[in-house]
Design an enzyme around this catalytic site. Sequence first.
Site, PDB file in Angstrom:
ATOM      1  N   ASN A  27      20.878  -0.837 -29.017  1.00 53.49           N
ATOM      2  CA  ASN A  27      22.155  -0.340 -29.530  1.00 53.49           C
ATOM      3  C   ASN A  27      21.892  -0.016 -31.000  1.00 53.49           C
ATOM      4  OD1 ASN A  27      24.626   0.239 -30.555  1.00 53.49           O
ATOM      5  ND2 ASN A  27      25.691  -1.489 -29.616  1.00 53.49           N
TER       6      ASN A  27
ATOM      7  N   TYR B 103      35.482  -3.114 -30.262  1.00 50.27           N
ATOM      8  CA  TYR B 103      34.209  -3.693 -29.813  1.00 50.27           C
ATOM      9  C   TYR B 103      34.368  -4.973 -29.003  1.00 50.27           C
ATOM     10  CZ  TYR B 103      32.367  -0.283 -33.094  1.00 50.27           C
ATOM     11  OH  TYR B 103      32.074   0.885 -33.743  1.00 50.27           O
TER      12      TYR B 103
ATOM     13  N   PRO C 289      22.792  -1.928 -37.187  1.00 47.22           N
ATOM     14  CA  PRO C 289      23.645  -2.407 -38.270  1.00 47.22           C
ATOM     15  C   PRO C 289      25.065  -2.756 -37.834  1.00 47.22           C
ATOM     16  CG  PRO C 289      23.266  -0.046 -38.462  1.00 47.22           C
ATOM     17  CD  PRO C 289      22.335  -0.556 -37.397  1.00 47.22           C
ATOM     18  N   ASN C 290      25.568  -3.800 -38.460  1.00 48.34           N
ATOM     19  CA  ASN C 290      26.950  -4.288 -38.294  1.00 48.34           C
ATOM     20  C   ASN C 290      27.197  -5.011 -36.975  1.00 48.34           C
ATOM     21  OD1 ASN C 290      27.910  -3.227 -40.842  1.00 48.34           O
ATOM     22  ND2 ASN C 290      27.719  -1.209 -39.909  1.00 48.34           N
TER      23      ASN C 290
ATOM     24  N   ALA D 175      25.416   2.678 -35.973  1.00 38.44           N
ATOM     25  CA  ALA D 175      25.648   3.971 -36.625  1.00 38.44           C
ATOM     26  C   ALA D 175      24.366   4.787 -36.803  1.00 38.44           C
ATOM     27  CB  ALA D 175      26.321   3.747 -37.976  1.00 38.44           C
TER      28      ALA D 175
ATOM     29  N   ARG E   8      34.472  -8.032 -35.892  1.00 39.88           N
ATOM     30  CA  ARG E   8      34.581  -6.644 -36.357  1.00 39.88           C
ATOM     31  C   ARG E   8      35.413  -5.807 -35.379  1.00 39.88           C
ATOM     32  NH1 ARG E   8      29.701  -2.357 -35.326  1.00 39.88           N
ATOM     33  NH2 ARG E   8      30.552  -0.638 -36.545  1.00 39.88           N
TER      34      ARG E   8
ATOM     35  N   GLU F 191      19.565   3.326 -24.109  1.00 37.62           N
ATOM     36  CA  GLU F 191      20.497   3.279 -25.244  1.00 37.62           C
ATOM     37  C   GLU F 191      21.837   2.730 -24.753  1.00 37.62           C
ATOM     38  OE1 GLU F 191      21.030   7.208 -26.886  1.00 37.62           O
ATOM     39  OE2 GLU F 191      22.873   6.642 -27.944  1.00 37.62           O
TER      40      GLU F 191
ATOM     41  N   ARG G 230      35.669   8.871 -29.168  1.00 39.63           N
ATOM     42  CA  ARG G 230      35.950   8.515 -30.553  1.00 39.63           C
ATOM     43  C   ARG G 230      35.757   9.727 -31.473  1.00 39.63           C
ATOM     44  NH1 ARG G 230      33.014   3.134 -31.985  1.00 39.63           N
ATOM     45  NH2 ARG G 230      34.506   3.280 -33.717  1.00 39.63           N
TER      46      ARG G 230
HETATM   47  C1  DQA Z   1      28.307   1.519 -31.471  1.00 39.88           C
HETATM   48  C2  DQA Z   1      28.962   2.896 -31.688  1.00 39.88           C
HETATM   49  C3  DQA Z   1      28.561   3.478 -33.047  1.00 39.88           C
HETATM   50  O1  DQA Z   1      29.201   4.725 -33.235  1.00 39.88           O
HETATM   51  C4  DQA Z   1      28.983   2.550 -34.159  1.00 39.88           C
HETATM   52  O2  DQA Z   1      28.530   3.055 -35.399  1.00 39.88           O
HETATM   53  C5  DQA Z   1      28.501   1.155 -33.957  1.00 39.88           C
HETATM   54  C6  DQA Z   1      28.588   0.573 -32.624  1.00 39.88           C
HETATM   55  C7  DQA Z   1      28.827   0.847 -30.180  1.00 39.88           C
HETATM   56  O3  DQA Z   1      28.165  -0.088 -29.719  1.00 39.88           O
HETATM   57  O4  DQA Z   1      29.873   1.226 -29.657  1.00 39.88           O
HETATM   58  O5  DQA Z   1      28.146   0.461 -34.896  1.00 39.88           O
HETATM   59  O6  DQA Z   1      26.912   1.710 -31.337  1.00 39.88           O
END
Ligand code: DQA
Length: 147
Positions: free
Chosen positions: A74, A23, A10-11, A77, A18, A98, A107
Site C-alpha cells: 500500500n 480508512y 506514509p501515514n 500517497a 486517521r 497493490e 475520491r
Molecule cells: C490509500 C489511498 C491514498 O490515496 C492515500 O494517499 C493513502 C491511503 C488507501 O489505502 O486508501 O494514504 O493508499
Amino acid sequence: MKRVLVLHGPNLNLLGWREPEVYGHTTLDEINQRLRALADQRGATLRIVQSNHEGALIDAIHDAREWADGVLINPGAYTHTSIALRDALSAIAKPCVEVHLSNVYRREPFRHHSFITPVALGIVAGFGWRSYMLGLTALLDALAEQG
Ligand code: DQA
C-alpha cells in the site's frame, strides 16, 4: 514456503486514528496481525515494513531482491507521485499486488492515477482492512501457480 514483503507507505502508521470515516477504525498493528494469521494458514512468511520516507521504502524493495518471492504494497500517497517507487518495483521484477483501503476511484481526481499499477499484477481497493487480506490471497495464489 513463500516469502512476502508487506510494505505500508506514509501515514499508514496512523490507521485507526486517521480519518476513520475513510480508512476505518482498524489499526496498522491489527492489520499486520491479521495478515500474519492468514500467512500462517497459507504456510507463507511475511516481513512487514512501514515507512513515511520514500527512500526507506525503496531500500526495503531493493533488499527484497535477495529474499522475497513477492511484494504486497500500500504505497499511500506515493501511489500518485512516485516514479522512483515504481522503478524500484520494476527493477526487482517480483510479483507485486497493490492495495488501498479506500476506493481511490471514488475520491479526488488526483487519486485516480497510480504510478504503481502498471508494474503490479493487480490492485485491490475499497474494502478497508480486507483489501490487504484479498491482496495477500491473490498474491499467494499467483505465487503458488508460478510454482
Ligand atoms: C490509500 C489511498 C491514498 O490515496 C492515500 O494517499 C493513502 C491511503 C488507501 O489505502 O486508501 O494514504 O493508499
